[in-house]
Design an enzyme around this catalytic site. Sequence first.
Site, mmCIF file in Angstrom:
data_model
loop_
_atom_site.group_PDB
_atom_site.id
_atom_site.type_symbol
_atom_site.label_atom_id
_atom_site.label_comp_id
_atom_site.label_asym_id
_atom_site.label_seq_id
_atom_site.Cartn_x
_atom_site.Cartn_y
_atom_site.Cartn_z
ATOM 1 C CG HIS A 27 38.284 38.059 41.431
ATOM 2 N ND1 HIS A 27 36.725 38.410 42.576
ATOM 3 C CD2 HIS A 27 38.913 39.460 42.218
ATOM 4 C CE1 HIS A 27 36.984 39.075 43.126
ATOM 5 N NE2 HIS A 27 38.072 39.921 42.924
ATOM 6 C CB THR A 38 49.324 38.143 44.213
ATOM 7 O OG1 THR A 38 49.091 39.135 43.302
ATOM 8 C CG2 THR A 38 48.682 37.855 45.175
HETATM 9 C C1 LIG Z 1 41.663 45.688 39.259
HETATM 10 C C2 LIG Z 1 41.745 44.066 39.454
HETATM 11 C C3 LIG Z 1 41.460 44.592 40.486
HETATM 12 C C4 LIG Z 1 40.802 43.789 41.668
HETATM 13 N N1 LIG Z 1 40.434 43.734 43.144
HETATM 14 C C5 LIG Z 1 40.207 42.847 44.259
HETATM 15 C C6 LIG Z 1 40.232 42.708 45.424
HETATM 16 O O1 LIG Z 1 39.855 43.643 45.611
HETATM 17 N N2 LIG Z 1 40.389 42.265 46.628
HETATM 18 C C7 LIG Z 1 41.079 41.076 46.136
HETATM 19 O O2 LIG Z 1 40.758 39.580 47.372
HETATM 20 N N3 LIG Z 1 41.547 40.331 44.510
HETATM 21 C C8 LIG Z 1 40.917 41.399 43.669
HETATM 22 N N4 LIG Z 1 41.896 41.222 42.464
HETATM 23 C C9 LIG Z 1 41.988 39.738 41.901
HETATM 24 C C10 LIG Z 1 43.321 39.354 43.030
HETATM 25 O O3 LIG Z 1 44.212 40.585 43.096
HETATM 26 C C11 LIG Z 1 44.637 38.295 41.777
HETATM 27 O O4 LIG Z 1 43.633 37.330 42.038
HETATM 28 C C12 LIG Z 1 45.337 37.743 42.825
HETATM 29 O O5 LIG Z 1 46.079 38.679 42.454
HETATM 30 C C13 LIG Z 1 45.972 37.151 41.269
HETATM 31 O O6 LIG Z 1 47.559 36.782 42.012
HETATM 32 P P1 LIG Z 1 48.751 35.895 40.883
HETATM 33 O O7 LIG Z 1 49.582 35.355 41.794
HETATM 34 O O8 LIG Z 1 47.300 34.514 40.927
HETATM 35 O O9 LIG Z 1 48.873 37.184 40.049
HETATM 36 P P2 LIG Z 1 49.842 37.771 39.419
HETATM 37 O O10 LIG Z 1 49.361 38.640 40.635
HETATM 38 O O11 LIG Z 1 48.733 38.551 38.636
HETATM 39 O O12 LIG Z 1 50.832 37.773 39.678
HETATM 40 C C14 LIG Z 1 51.343 36.723 38.190
HETATM 41 C C15 LIG Z 1 52.880 37.619 37.743
HETATM 42 O O13 LIG Z 1 53.358 37.734 36.805
HETATM 43 C C16 LIG Z 1 54.287 38.409 36.200
HETATM 44 N N5 LIG Z 1 53.991 37.143 34.943
HETATM 45 C C17 LIG Z 1 53.716 37.238 33.981
HETATM 46 N N6 LIG Z 1 54.105 36.688 32.696
HETATM 47 C C18 LIG Z 1 55.717 36.195 33.391
HETATM 48 C C19 LIG Z 1 56.661 35.707 32.494
HETATM 49 N N7 LIG Z 1 56.165 35.714 30.906
HETATM 50 N N8 LIG Z 1 57.633 36.197 32.724
HETATM 51 C C20 LIG Z 1 58.315 36.177 34.585
HETATM 52 N N9 LIG Z 1 57.260 37.350 35.295
HETATM 53 C C21 LIG Z 1 55.817 37.434 34.290
HETATM 54 C C22 LIG Z 1 53.441 38.837 35.953
HETATM 55 O O14 LIG Z 1 54.095 40.527 35.964
HETATM 56 C C23 LIG Z 1 53.079 39.393 37.482
HETATM 57 O O15 LIG Z 1 53.829 39.953 38.034
HETATM 58 C C24 LIG Z 1 41.858 41.841 41.666
HETATM 59 C C25 LIG Z 1 42.573 42.165 40.303
HETATM 60 C C26 LIG Z 1 42.426 43.737 39.577
HETATM 61 C C27 LIG Z 1 43.493 42.887 38.290
#
Ligand SMILES: Cc1cc2nc3c(=O)[nH]c(=O)nc-3n(C[C@H](O)[C@H](O)[C@H](O)COP(=O)(O)OP(=O)(O)OC[C@H]3O[C@@H](n4cnc5c(N)ncnc54)[C@H](O)[C@@H]3O)c2cc1C
Length: 641
Positions: free
Chosen positions: A576, A70
């Site tokens: 979350h 994200t």
């Molecule tokens: C089922 C579900 C429903 C949800 N519903 C909602 C909603 O309706 N509305 C809302 O606001 N939020 C919702 N959320 C929460 C929200 O989507 C997350 O809080 C947010 O997307 C997190 O973003 P991030 O960038 O922190 O992590 P992520 O989006 O998880 O990104 C992490 C990335 O790092 C990559 N990665 C991990 N380890 C490694 C590595 N070692 N090397 C290279 N790449 C790696 C992963 O593949 C991933 O692409 C939901 C989450 C889920 C799972």
Amino acid sequence: MHSSLSSFSAAVAIASRQLSAHPYLLFLGAAILLYYRRIRLSQAAPLFTKDLRKGIETDQYDVVIIGGGTAGCVLASRLSEDPSLSVCLLEAGESSLSLPHSRIPSGYAKLFGSERVFNLNTTPQPYAANNSRYWPRGKMLGGCSTINAQIFHCGSPSDYDEWARTGLEGASDWSYVNFRKYFLRFEKFSPSTSHRDVDDSARGMTGPVDTGFFGHFSSITTKFITACQNAGMALKSDLNTPDGTLGVAKVSDLVTYIDAKGRRVTTESAYLTRQVLSRSNLTVVAHASVTRLVFEKASSREGLRVSAVEVSPDEGVSFTVIRARKEVVLSAGAIHTPQILMLSGLGPAEQLRKHDITVVQDLPGVGTHLMDHPVVDVVLEETSGDSLSFFQPRTGFQTAQLIFALGRYSITGRGPLSTNFAEAAAFFRSSDPSLFPPDVYPAVIEDTTSGADAPDLEFFVSPLGYLKHAQTRLPNRKSLGLHIVLLRPQSLGTITLNSSNPFDPPVIDPKYLSSPNDMQILLRGMHMLNRIAKTAPLANIINHGNRDALFGHRLANASDTVLSEYIRTTLESLYHPTSTARMGLRADGGVVDAYLRVHGVENLRIVDASIFPTIPSGHTAAPTIAVAEKAAELIKASLQI
Ligand SMILES: Cc1cc2nc3c(=O)[nH]c(=O)nc-3n(C[C@H](O)[C@H](O)[C@H](O)COP(=O)(O)OP(=O)(O)OC[C@H]3O[C@@H](n4cnc5c(N)ncnc54)[C@H](O)[C@@H]3O)c2cc1C
């Protein structure tokens, strides 16, 4: 709920047997083919992504971003706007754009359990029936934005004023009044003639992320909204403005990340467009799992800098070293970011030694302060006929309904398949005397909210009941789901290492309900749920006499003892997790400063949900995207672009 698309193949098989007998089904069969063509042709995987399994030519970039989720996609796109900066985005998974289950708004849970998701589980939870809980995380470009429920929600303004109180130099930049511009920067809101009460001037209109009212909206949801209103909740025309988020959305459903064509919007689809991917200074590498950061002595002062990262396509495959000239940014999400830090020697020294990892910096805050929103799901039998129970067809009629819905979606992008399931929500306070009169609720509960206008509970409705991420098979009845979310948990968990193997999932212990106050607040939520279920017009479409064990009708007049037991056994994650490498003073367990730089390391930042000082009282995708927008600006400024 979400075995909708899992049922498609079965539905298609039944349909094909009936095609010759029912000519109208021929039309629908053609529509299904059209649908697959549409998804496949218009959403084919991008041509410009590299694949680590095939090797990459360049091994040195100005900025290396770990995790194309994200936050990572936002950063890669924004930083590469300047042609003088070479940017490399390393993602463990691959593109999600050709995945129908991700693109169709109702399809996401079909990806649970698949290889496109990190299928994680918590440790058994002693205060929550001693069972472990399933924690899916997207393993694709776009990360969790490819599998989330698409609810666009910014939380409460005071959440960010709380972020501004960390005591860090520069912390005031995170106050709502200063941070709000990043929400506006990423959003491209589509005004709707049926939601004229939403003030466009309070919304972002020119960003890359489409939001709007394009999802399905059932009559059950309308009745839920009116019942909330009749039970005394404030009506709001928009839950995402400086006025705060308390109340239930007036006349409208939730704003979602669903575009005008009825497709899920992810940060990959919004930020890594073909035009962006064709930039010669941007390299996006799929199947690239980062296993470790590599350090060297910093030249400018006594200290360390990250010089490179080690990356491998899979367990057992030798790693490649990718060098970073200027910055490394960790955006691997709230579970994997602390894991990568610890594997690299940044974390609680005692724990690192336990796994024979050389301590580079003793950062006791890494992996601590894990916060999550627990949700309690209740399934009720409904009688309006507007339930989406046919998503799990068990009769010929339901199969025909599903095929019809599929046909409609293929042609118009509308109809039940465009539901995100959580169609409407209300946000309220457990201490609100108008909802919980002190003579009936004399107990004083500790205020955990971020401010006087912020909620500690959310209540949402789904036009189909489900339990345990839709893995529990429910009796064949039309159902709806009511869901209570604890927005400001005091139970704090941990992420620790299982081993020093980067492909071994870390130990996730959210310590659900370890704070007794959390249970008290959830009980108030359950009282509200029971009240709304008995409030017209929602009450008029519920079969209150249902006694199925898996349904929640028996909870209507239940004692707090019974309700507590239900909460402990039924509670699940709302997906979350945050705050596992949070912004704060080092002395307070903080891991990054107000500029998102890791304490004690020169050129390493963290940009994802793990930096949240506290969990917002709402959904976490929008704050994550806004954090990434701000981080891009910070990095550009520090590199003087
Ligand atoms: C089922 C579900 C429903 C949800 N519903 C909602 C909603 O309706 N509305 C809302 O606001 N939020 C919702 N959320 C929460 C929200 O989507 C997350 O809080 C947010 O997307 C997190 O973003 P991030 O960038 O922190 O992590 P992520 O989006 O998880 O990104 C992490 C990335 O790092 C990559 N990665 C991990 N380890 C490694 C590595 N070692 N090397 C290279 N790449 C790696 C992963 O593949 C991933 O692409 C939901 C989450 C889920 C799972």
